[in-house]
Design a protein around this motif. Sequence first.
Motif, PDB file in Angstrom:
ATOM      1  N   LEU A  93      28.890  -7.462-102.343  1.00  0.00           N
ATOM      2  CA  LEU A  93      28.527  -8.255-103.286  1.00  0.00           C
ATOM      3  C   LEU A  93      27.206  -8.105-103.735  1.00  0.00           C
ATOM      4  N   LEU A  94      26.053  -7.333-103.338  1.00  0.00           N
ATOM      5  CA  LEU A  94      25.100  -6.886-103.829  1.00  0.00           C
ATOM      6  C   LEU A  94      25.464  -5.953-105.220  1.00  0.00           C
ATOM      7  N   THR A  95      26.655  -4.892-104.158  1.00  0.00           N
ATOM      8  CA  THR A  95      27.041  -4.283-105.161  1.00  0.00           C
ATOM      9  C   THR A  95      28.115  -4.735-106.730  1.00  0.00           C
ATOM     10  N   GLY A  96      28.994  -5.937-106.136  1.00  0.00           N
ATOM     11  CA  GLY A  96      29.302  -5.825-107.340  1.00  0.00           C
ATOM     12  C   GLY A  96      30.570  -5.428-107.786  1.00  0.00           C
ATOM     13  N   LEU A  97      30.748  -4.422-106.655  1.00  0.00           N
ATOM     14  CA  LEU A  97      32.629  -4.050-106.544  1.00  0.00           C
ATOM     15  C   LEU A  97      33.820  -4.610-105.850  1.00  0.00           C
ATOM     16  N   GLY A  98      34.200  -4.698-106.819  1.00  0.00           N
ATOM     17  CA  GLY A  98      36.119  -5.933-106.683  1.00  0.00           C
ATOM     18  C   GLY A  98      35.053  -7.104-106.136  1.00  0.00           C
ATOM     19  N   LEU A  99      34.542  -7.656-106.937  1.00  0.00           N
ATOM     20  CA  LEU A  99      33.844  -9.044-107.108  1.00  0.00           C
ATOM     21  C   LEU A  99      34.791  -9.710-107.258  1.00  0.00           C
ATOM     22  N   ARG A 100      36.654  -9.633-107.868  1.00  0.00           N
ATOM     23  CA  ARG A 100      37.009 -11.065-107.262  1.00  0.00           C
ATOM     24  C   ARG A 100      37.707 -10.818-106.389  1.00  0.00           C
ATOM     25  N   TYR A 101      37.664  -9.687-105.639  1.00  0.00           N
ATOM     26  CA  TYR A 101      38.358  -9.741-104.534  1.00  0.00           C
ATOM     27  C   TYR A 101      37.478  -9.723-103.280  1.00  0.00           C
ATOM     28  N   LEU A 102      36.566  -9.709-103.621  1.00  0.00           N
ATOM     29  CA  LEU A 102      35.110  -9.720-102.286  1.00  0.00           C
ATOM     30  C   LEU A 102      35.271 -11.399-102.549  1.00  0.00           C
ATOM     31  N   GLY A 103      35.036 -12.262-103.714  1.00  0.00           N
ATOM     32  CA  GLY A 103      35.011 -13.216-103.688  1.00  0.00           C
ATOM     33  C   GLY A 103      36.064 -14.484-102.896  1.00  0.00           C
ATOM     34  N   ILE A 104      37.236 -13.920-102.931  1.00  0.00           N
ATOM     35  CA  ILE A 104      38.637 -14.712-102.132  1.00  0.00           C
ATOM     36  C   ILE A 104      37.766 -14.169-100.697  1.00  0.00           C
ATOM     37  N   ILE A 105      37.365 -12.703-100.217  1.00  0.00           N
ATOM     38  CA  ILE A 105      37.503 -13.498 -99.309  1.00  0.00           C
ATOM     39  C   ILE A 105      36.383 -14.131 -98.449  1.00  0.00           C
ATOM     40  N   ALA A 106      35.360 -14.085 -98.830  1.00  0.00           N
ATOM     41  CA  ALA A 106      34.096 -15.096 -98.747  1.00  0.00           C
ATOM     42  C   ALA A 106      34.291 -16.454 -99.505  1.00  0.00           C
ATOM     43  N   THR A 107      35.107 -16.341 -99.961  1.00  0.00           N
ATOM     44  CA  THR A 107      35.657 -18.189-100.498  1.00  0.00           C
ATOM     45  C   THR A 107      36.239 -18.853 -98.711  1.00  0.00           C
ATOM     46  N   LEU A 108      37.142 -17.835 -98.571  1.00  0.00           N
ATOM     47  CA  LEU A 108      38.075 -18.085 -97.488  1.00  0.00           C
ATOM     48  C   LEU A 108      37.583 -18.298 -96.158  1.00  0.00           C
ATOM     49  N   LEU A 109      36.141 -17.076 -96.036  1.00  0.00           N
ATOM     50  CA  LEU A 109      35.473 -17.155 -94.776  1.00  0.00           C
ATOM     51  C   LEU A 109      35.068 -18.470 -94.718  1.00  0.00           C
ATOM     52  N   LEU A 110      34.151 -18.720 -96.230  1.00  0.00           N
ATOM     53  CA  LEU A 110      32.643 -20.088 -95.960  1.00  0.00           C
ATOM     54  C   LEU A 110      33.722 -20.744 -95.678  1.00  0.00           C
ATOM     55  N   ALA A 111      34.563 -21.379 -95.854  1.00  0.00           N
ATOM     56  CA  ALA A 111      35.964 -22.745 -95.824  1.00  0.00           C
ATOM     57  C   ALA A 111      36.204 -22.543 -94.743  1.00  0.00           C
ATOM     58  N   LEU A 112      36.473 -21.259 -93.935  1.00  0.00           N
ATOM     59  CA  LEU A 112      36.666 -21.700 -92.181  1.00  0.00           C
ATOM     60  C   LEU A 112      35.512 -21.776 -91.692  1.00  0.00           C
ATOM     61  N   PHE A 113      34.631 -21.207 -92.501  1.00  0.00           N
ATOM     62  CA  PHE A 113      33.323 -21.747 -91.495  1.00  0.00           C
ATOM     63  C   PHE A 113      33.164 -23.240 -91.621  1.00  0.00           C
ATOM     64  N   TRP A 114      33.379 -24.002 -92.410  1.00  0.00           N
ATOM     65  CA  TRP A 114      32.710 -25.151 -93.614  1.00  0.00           C
ATOM     66  C   TRP A 114      33.945 -26.372 -92.572  1.00  0.00           C
ATOM     67  N   ALA A 115      35.179 -26.226 -92.700  1.00  0.00           N
ATOM     68  CA  ALA A 115      35.890 -26.697 -91.616  1.00  0.00           C
ATOM     69  C   ALA A 115      34.901 -26.855 -90.237  1.00  0.00           C
ATOM     70  N   VAL A 116      35.269 -25.384 -89.765  1.00  0.00           N
ATOM     71  CA  VAL A 116      34.947 -25.377 -88.026  1.00  0.00           C
ATOM     72  C   VAL A 116      33.463 -26.653 -87.940  1.00  0.00           C
ATOM     73  N   ILE A 117      32.880 -26.242 -88.560  1.00  0.00           N
ATOM     74  CA  ILE A 117      31.458 -27.297 -88.633  1.00  0.00           C
ATOM     75  C   ILE A 117      31.032 -28.263 -89.424  1.00  0.00           C
TER      76      ILE A 117
END
Lengths: 182, 256
Positions: A93-117
């Motif tokens: 994410l710091l490099t900014g490469l492939g931001l759309r795909y990284l964004g999807i992965i990061a958002t899905l991961l954060l959604a999962l964490f939030w649901a667990v919490i």
Amino acid sequence: MSSSTNWSKGRILLLIGRLALAAIFLAAAYGKLSPLTAKQWTLSSLKVTPASLELSMMFFAMQLSSYQMLPAWAVSPIAHSLPWVELSLGILLLTGLGLRYLGIIATLLLALFWAVIIRSYALHLGINCGCFGPNEKLTGWRVLEDGGFFALGLAVTIGAFFYHRRHRVDASAFAQTEVSSS
Amino acid sequence: MAQSSRCIDRRNSLGENRLPRNLRRLRPIFIAATSLAITFGFLVASQGAMAQNAATETKLAAEKSLGNSSAPIKLIVYDDYECPACGQFYEQTLRPLIDTYVAEGKVYLVHRDFPLTGHQYSRQAARWVNAAARIGKFEAVERALFDNQMAWSEYGSENPQGIMKPFVQAALAPAEFKRVEALMQGCESNDHDELKGCAVDPEIQRNIASGELLPISYTPTFIVSCKGTTYPPVSRGVAWPLLKQFFDQLLSQKQP
């Protein structure tokens, strides 16, 4: 003119959002991988050895197990891989490469964490979160914070898609102008 | 001149002039010495209190602990005898731990009571276990209560009336049970408040206070210490294979 100002403001916001998201993942990885015996955010916490890494990940595995969601066989492999996934995501994410795909992965991961919490908080499990370090209580504030992280991830992903689309439209309009002028 | 006399008067009223000049010079030293003496007194008193606390702690730990106190790993478990998760943690994690690492001298297991007020019979169970611990029968009674948790706790379906006396009796020899019963005089109540006539309640209260300091709000919660380092508390228990891996890793680490 106004449109171009908004456009550059949007780009700056996207940059800030991307860097904030990277910082969140890097901090989460640091909390899980830094030595348990060291004080957090000190020089000594950066002295990582293979033994201290293993101990930190074992401890994270115990915290993960206290969520009572995973089968026993899955706890250790997930605990040993999640911090590295977070670290990689943070760096990418710091490099900014492939931001759309990284964004999807990061958002899905954060959604999962939030649901667990949310689940753990609703069940009054009274456990340590383990999100950014070993001794972090799972409180209502943590639920709100994780919701904020998810919203940030979503905003960065939408922004990345929007920016990409706008960039493509601009590029094709420029190409058409070039063709018609020639 | 008038100003000067007023000045002298004021000094007289403060009594400073009564001190000889030599003593006046020494006044800061007197103040510093007195302050040092007071600080030293406080330190000695607090050290005494700390030593007393440590002695109480050692006594508590010795009564409700298993294994060698000089084992490299110390595991402190805050338990509630009526909590189903504690029962599960005991049966699935602590039992294999006691049979292996505690028996081999690798782990020193310390039990601390943390009866939750939401569990009607938990304080009563803690009183029985503490009374048994006083005669050196902690392990037998703890095991009996956890093994039969569903028979006496409000979560069980067999006889959920908080009657745990028969299970304690079955775990002890008749003479031992008599001694435990004698210690339980004034303790047979489901009340969660400290009972004045109950000999074992102060110990339970001390355990609760030490848990609240951490702070603990749920059981089971455990804390691992090894080679001078205490790790953060872990709540809700953990499976034995995971805890074993963690202990193995700790044991393989060099002394810092």
